[in-house]
Design an enzyme around this catalytic site. Structure first.
Site, PDB file in Angstrom:
ATOM      1  NE  ARG A   1      -2.435   0.876   3.657  1.00 21.90           N
ATOM      2  CZ  ARG A   1      -3.204   1.351   4.627  1.00 21.90           C
ATOM      3  NH1 ARG A   1      -4.512   1.327   4.492  1.00 21.90           N
ATOM      4  NH2 ARG A   1      -2.684   1.821   5.719  1.00 21.90           N
TER       5      ARG A   1
ATOM      6  CG  ASP B   1       6.043  -2.591   9.586  1.00 24.32           C
ATOM      7  OD1 ASP B   1       6.685  -3.148   8.672  1.00 24.32           O
ATOM      8  OD2 ASP B   1       5.754  -1.382   9.581  1.00 24.32           O
TER       9      ASP B   1
END
Ligand code: PRP
Ligand code: URA
Length: 214
Positions: free
Chosen positions: A109, A208
């Protein structure tokens, strides 16, 4: 345990799923635990999304006698994780369905536009003959899921289901508008998206947190 339908979405309320999701949401959850929990929830969601696969009766022989016994009939499966975070579901799902094929969909994204950027796509040639399970823990704007569905359909996929961990109401609406034929399975529908396109309360950036990157 069944599921609750909210906005036409299957919301999996199973206590094991809800408990593990609560552990994952906490910012104190370690990278190792986050990955492990995602894998475990992947297994539980796989159980739910395959709940209605058709069965056929086979003639088999037990050590005692012959019998008619149920076996999954018809289409085999393709698991299609959206990289990176979708791979967190993959191993758990493959443990339950080891014969499934895998389509890898590389999308990220763009943080400024929130549009999905494609960097990799590889799917089995016979995808049209298989039920495809598209997977990504996060359905936020739905730009990634919509792009993934466009790619899978262009490759010939006929029947696709989408599995995620958390959905935003905005993402559910966008996905349903763009691909009304696609059913969604999720563990929760959260409150809203913030101004950066993150799910609130959410769990942060799934990729992450899975891989310890930032
Ligand atoms: C995250 C997530 C989804 C996407 C969801 O991936 O895993 O793919 O964002 O957001 P959307 O619904 O607004 O498209 P990200 O782009 O951060 O890539 P990564 O998994 O490689 O970190
Ligand atoms: N992607 C994520 O990983 N988390 C969000 O909240 C939104 C998109």
């Amino acid at each position: 345990m069944g599921d609750n339908r909210v906005q036409g979405v299957h919301v999996i309320k199973h206590p094991l799923v809800q408990h593990k999701l609560t552990l994952m949401r906490q910012k104190s959850c370690s990278t190792m635990s986050f990955r492990q929990l995602l894998n475990e929830i992947g297994m539980l969601l796989c159980y739910e999304v395959t709940r209605d696969l058709p069965l056929e009766m086979l003639e088999i022989e037990t050590p005692i006698t012959r019998m008619q016994a149920p076996s999954i009939s018809g289409k085999k499966l393709v698991f299609a994780p959206i990289l990176r975070a979708g791979t967190g579901f993959l191993d758990g799902m493959l443990e339950l369905v080891p014969s499934a094929r895998v389509a890898h969909i590389g999308l990220y994204r763009d943080p400024a536009t929130l549009k999905a950027v494609e960097y990799y796509f590889k799917a089995p040639l016979d995808i049209a003959e298989r039920l495809t399970i598209l997977m990504d823990p996060m359905l936020a704007t739905a730009n990634s899921a919509i792009a993934a569905l466009d790619l899978l359909k262009a490759k010939g996929a006929q029947e696709i289901r989408f599995v995620c961990l958390l959905a935003a109401p905005e993402g559910v609406a966008a996905l349903t508008a763009a691909h009304p034929d696609i059913e969604i399975w999720t563990a929760a529908i959260d409150s809203h998206l913030n101004s950066h396109g993150y799910i609130v309360p959410g769990l942060g950036d799934a990729g992450d947190r899975m891989y310890g990157t930032k």
